[in-house]
Design a protein around this motif. Structure first.
Motif, PDB file in Angstrom:
ATOM      1  N   GLY A   1      36.583  43.022  30.496  1.00  0.00           N
ATOM      2  CA  GLY A   1      36.319  42.070  31.547  1.00  0.00           C
ATOM      3  C   GLY A   1      35.263  41.031  31.288  1.00  0.00           C
ATOM      4  O   GLY A   1      34.715  40.901  30.200  1.00  0.00           O
ATOM      5  N   SER A   2      34.958  40.282  32.346  1.00  0.00           N
ATOM      6  CA  SER A   2      34.036  39.164  32.319  1.00  0.00           C
ATOM      7  C   SER A   2      33.117  39.243  33.525  1.00  0.00           C
ATOM      8  O   SER A   2      33.493  39.783  34.573  1.00  0.00           O
ATOM      9  N   ARG A   3      31.913  38.719  33.370  1.00  0.00           N
ATOM     10  CA  ARG A   3      30.988  38.669  34.497  1.00  0.00           C
ATOM     11  C   ARG A   3      31.254  37.493  35.428  1.00  0.00           C
ATOM     12  O   ARG A   3      30.696  37.414  36.517  1.00  0.00           O
ATOM     13  N   LYS A   4      32.114  36.599  35.009  1.00  0.00           N
ATOM     14  CA  LYS A   4      32.431  35.452  35.849  1.00  0.00           C
ATOM     15  C   LYS A   4      33.208  35.909  37.089  1.00  0.00           C
ATOM     16  O   LYS A   4      34.097  36.750  36.987  1.00  0.00           O
ATOM     17  N   PRO A   5      32.875  35.371  38.256  1.00  0.00           N
ATOM     18  CA  PRO A   5      33.618  35.762  39.463  1.00  0.00           C
ATOM     19  C   PRO A   5      35.045  35.220  39.428  1.00  0.00           C
ATOM     20  O   PRO A   5      35.281  34.102  38.968  1.00  0.00           O
ATOM     21  N   HIS A   6      35.979  36.033  39.893  1.00  0.00           N
ATOM     22  CA  HIS A   6      37.380  35.614  39.962  1.00  0.00           C
ATOM     23  C   HIS A   6      37.930  35.964  41.337  1.00  0.00           C
ATOM     24  O   HIS A   6      37.646  37.042  41.872  1.00  0.00           O
ATOM     25  N   VAL A   7      38.723  35.055  41.884  1.00  0.00           N
ATOM     26  CA  VAL A   7      39.335  35.254  43.194  1.00  0.00           C
ATOM     27  C   VAL A   7      40.848  35.257  43.013  1.00  0.00           C
ATOM     28  O   VAL A   7      41.406  34.417  42.291  1.00  0.00           O
ATOM     29  N   LEU A   8      41.501  36.182  43.671  1.00  0.00           N
ATOM     30  CA  LEU A   8      42.928  36.387  43.484  1.00  0.00           C
ATOM     31  C   LEU A   8      43.739  35.206  44.023  1.00  0.00           C
ATOM     32  O   LEU A   8      43.540  34.764  45.159  1.00  0.00           O
ATOM     33  N   ALA A   9      44.649  34.708  43.176  1.00  0.00           N
ATOM     34  CA  ALA A   9      45.529  33.610  43.571  1.00  0.00           C
ATOM     35  C   ALA A   9      46.958  33.920  43.128  1.00  0.00           C
ATOM     36  O   ALA A   9      47.180  34.706  42.193  1.00  0.00           O
ATOM     37  N   ARG A  10      47.883  33.295  43.791  1.00  0.00           N
ATOM     38  CA  ARG A  10      49.301  33.510  43.479  1.00  0.00           C
ATOM     39  C   ARG A  10      49.574  33.179  42.006  1.00  0.00           C
ATOM     40  O   ARG A  10      49.146  32.151  41.503  1.00  0.00           O
ATOM     41  N   GLY A  11      50.301  34.085  41.334  1.00  0.00           N
ATOM     42  CA  GLY A  11      50.649  33.889  39.934  1.00  0.00           C
ATOM     43  C   GLY A  11      49.648  34.449  38.954  1.00  0.00           C
ATOM     44  O   GLY A  11      49.880  34.402  37.743  1.00  0.00           O
ATOM     45  N   ASP A  12      48.518  34.982  39.449  1.00  0.00           N
ATOM     46  CA  ASP A  12      47.514  35.561  38.548  1.00  0.00           C
ATOM     47  C   ASP A  12      48.006  36.872  37.945  1.00  0.00           C
ATOM     48  O   ASP A  12      48.626  37.706  38.619  1.00  0.00           O
ATOM     49  N   VAL A  13      47.687  37.058  36.662  1.00  0.00           N
ATOM     50  CA  VAL A  13      47.815  38.382  36.051  1.00  0.00           C
ATOM     51  C   VAL A  13      46.632  39.207  36.532  1.00  0.00           C
ATOM     52  O   VAL A  13      45.486  38.759  36.514  1.00  0.00           O
ATOM     53  N   VAL A  14      46.907  40.430  36.979  1.00  0.00           N
ATOM     54  CA  VAL A  14      45.862  41.341  37.456  1.00  0.00           C
ATOM     55  C   VAL A  14      45.942  42.635  36.650  1.00  0.00           C
ATOM     56  O   VAL A  14      47.018  43.248  36.553  1.00  0.00           O
ATOM     57  N   LEU A  15      44.795  43.020  36.080  1.00  0.00           N
ATOM     58  CA  LEU A  15      44.723  44.257  35.316  1.00  0.00           C
ATOM     59  C   LEU A  15      43.749  45.204  36.024  1.00  0.00           C
ATOM     60  O   LEU A  15      42.577  44.868  36.206  1.00  0.00           O
ATOM     61  N   LEU A  16      44.252  46.347  36.450  1.00  0.00           N
ATOM     62  CA  LEU A  16      43.428  47.383  37.056  1.00  0.00           C
ATOM     63  C   LEU A  16      43.229  48.514  36.051  1.00  0.00           C
ATOM     64  O   LEU A  16      44.188  48.968  35.426  1.00  0.00           O
TER      65      LEU A  16
ATOM     66  N   ARG B   1      46.998  49.534  34.989  1.00  0.00           N
ATOM     67  CA  ARG B   1      48.236  48.880  35.387  1.00  0.00           C
ATOM     68  C   ARG B   1      48.013  47.375  35.379  1.00  0.00           C
ATOM     69  O   ARG B   1      46.948  46.889  35.775  1.00  0.00           O
ATOM     70  N   THR B   2      49.026  46.617  34.940  1.00  0.00           N
ATOM     71  CA  THR B   2      48.954  45.160  34.915  1.00  0.00           C
ATOM     72  C   THR B   2      50.189  44.598  35.595  1.00  0.00           C
ATOM     73  O   THR B   2      51.311  45.065  35.359  1.00  0.00           O
ATOM     74  N   PHE B   3      49.973  43.578  36.431  1.00  0.00           N
ATOM     75  CA  PHE B   3      51.075  42.981  37.181  1.00  0.00           C
ATOM     76  C   PHE B   3      50.738  41.524  37.474  1.00  0.00           C
ATOM     77  O   PHE B   3      49.613  41.062  37.238  1.00  0.00           O
ATOM     78  N   VAL B   4      51.712  40.805  37.980  1.00  0.00           N
ATOM     79  CA  VAL B   4      51.512  39.421  38.404  1.00  0.00           C
ATOM     80  C   VAL B   4      51.509  39.409  39.926  1.00  0.00           C
ATOM     81  O   VAL B   4      52.425  39.940  40.573  1.00  0.00           O
ATOM     82  N   PHE B   5      50.487  38.781  40.514  1.00  0.00           N
ATOM     83  CA  PHE B   5      50.327  38.800  41.960  1.00  0.00           C
ATOM     84  C   PHE B   5      51.102  37.667  42.627  1.00  0.00           C
ATOM     85  O   PHE B   5      50.929  36.486  42.283  1.00  0.00           O
ATOM     86  N   GLY B   6      51.956  38.023  43.585  1.00  0.00           N
ATOM     87  CA  GLY B   6      52.552  37.063  44.505  1.00  0.00           C
ATOM     88  C   GLY B   6      53.526  36.067  43.929  1.00  0.00           C
ATOM     89  O   GLY B   6      53.848  35.069  44.589  1.00  0.00           O
ATOM     90  N   ALA B   7      54.004  36.263  42.703  1.00  0.00           N
ATOM     91  CA  ALA B   7      54.931  35.306  42.091  1.00  0.00           C
ATOM     92  C   ALA B   7      55.739  36.020  41.017  1.00  0.00           C
ATOM     93  O   ALA B   7      55.359  37.102  40.543  1.00  0.00           O
TER      94      ALA B   7
END
Length: 404
Positions: A239-254, A269-275
């Motif tokens: 990860g990164s220390r930079k803040p990130h806010v969830l937006a449509r089409g983002d790759v999300v890794l948990l 788990r990795t997925f694409v949010f909202g798109a």
């Protein structure tokens, strides 16, 4: 749940997710009888190797043998296991009542005052048992000052690695240990699944992490947070220390886990949010999914642990990644040992010659990372059986169904 999370009422996504879940029944913890059996086996190994005693300071291995869960400080607390007879616990005088509450095996507690040398207690005990002239085994994570100060007390005693005792035992899990790890994995994947179902645009990584922590606690697991990597941050394995806010089409890794009675899980788990995923995102996800299957197929009883990593890397290189650990590609090992600690020996990494055997447990996480774009990591743990590897959690079937 972390102290910070438990100190204040839950709100937002965390509260919503926790309210939707019901605590799960948990398997029983490790019994005193099993810990005593571990000590007896350790003594057999000491005798077979001509060792006089084993010293294990605070940490997972102290818990493994005695049930004592204690932190490390400049004041050592340790178990000294002789090749024959009951062990002793060495601890500061003022800590004795607390240590006695946790001790689950027959052992004398010997204490030292603040102006005394604790390693003198160890030396005196080895002399009493007549093993001071034999090599003394140290658990591999013991700190240097313990061996240094014991050597001053017993200049003629050789201090050697205790890996052939402690590591040999802890790497092979019992049925009870496997049941606890299964419970931890079940809780983690359930927490992830519930959080995923409640995600909304505009949520921060910290908000999502708090929800995972709350869900884990609600289900009965002991968790201390999770990695939530959004967008380009998913290309950075931790990860990164930079803040990130969830937006449509983002790759999300948990990526996260929890413990149940001291035994760990670790899932990604990795997925694409909202798109719908892009063609490139889908391709890389499918390749990582295939990488997990290649790793599992290579994990055979008697195979070198490093051969699992090699099998994955050969496939990745044939697909144009690497070479080796270079990016874009898989910049970390394929997996790590897991049990009482989230990361413990041995690793599924190139060059590791330890042979796979029934009871060993590993993560399987051959991610692919494209710097500046995104990363995909799928991680599920498995344990070895006589018939081959068996999943604790099953990898999802597709990027469109990231939780099955």
């Amino acid at each position: 749940m972390t102290a910070a999370a438990s100190a204040f009422p839950l709100s937002g996504l965390a509260a919503q997710t926790a309210e939707q879940l019901t605590p799960r029944p948990l398997p029983p913890p490790i019994t005193s009888a099993e810990r005593v059996a571990r000590l007896r086996r350790a003594q057999q190994l000491l005798q077979q190797q001509g060792l006089g005693a084993l010293l294990v300071e605070s940490g997972a291995s102290l818990d493994y043998y005695t049930g004592i869960q204690w932190w490390r400080s400049e004041r050592p607390t340790a178990v000294v296991v002789p090749a024959q007879g009951d062990p002793i616990i060495v601890t500061p005088f003022f800590e004795k009542p607390s240590i006695a509450e946790m001790l689950e095996v027959p052992a004398e507690i010997r204490t030292w005052q603040e102006d005394e040398e604790p390693l003198k207690l160890v030396a005196d005990f080895l002399r009493e048992r007549g093993v001071a002239k034999l090599p003394a085994a140290f658990e591999e994570t013991n700190r240097f000052f313990l061996s240094d100060r014991l050597s001053r007390q017993l200049p003629g005693t050789r201090i050697v690695s205790g890996n052939n005792v402690v590591r040999a035992q802890r790497m092979v899990k019992s049925a009870t240990e496997l049941a606890l790890m299964q419970a931890a994995n079940d809780i983690t994947i359930a927490a992830f699944r519930q959080v995923h179902a409640n995600l909304k645009a505009g949520m921060s990584g910290r908000e999502i992490e708090a929800a995972i922590t709350a869900a884990t606690a609600r289900l009965g697991g002991n968790g201390d947070g999770a990695l939530v990597l959004i967008g380009e941050a998913s290309a950075l394995p931790h990860g990164s220390r930079k803040p990130h806010v969830l937006a449509r089409g983002d790759v999300v890794l948990l990526d996260g886990g929890c413990s149940v009675h001291g035994y760990q899980s670790d899932i990604s788990r990795t997925f694409v949010f909202g798109a719908d995923p892009t063609a490139e995102q889908r391709k890389v996800w499918d390749q990582v999914h295939r990488g997990q299957q290649i790793a599992l197929a290579a994990a055979r009883v008697g195979a070198a642990a490093g051969s699992v990593d090699d099998a994955v890397r050969r496939a990745y290189e044939s697909w144009g990644y690497g070479p080796g650990y270079a990016l874009p590609g898989l910049s970390h090992r394929t997996g790590h040992g897991i049990g009482m600690e989230g990361h413990e020996p041995v690793n599924l990494v190139h060059g590791e010659t330890t042979k796979l055997a029934p009871g060993m447990c590993f993560s399987n996480e051959p991610g692919i990372y494209l710097p500046g774009k995104f990363g995909i990591r799928l991680e599920d743990c498995f344990h070895m059986t006589a018939g081959g590897p068996r999943w604790f959690t099953t990898p999802p079937p597709s990027i469109d169904q990231p939780f099955g």
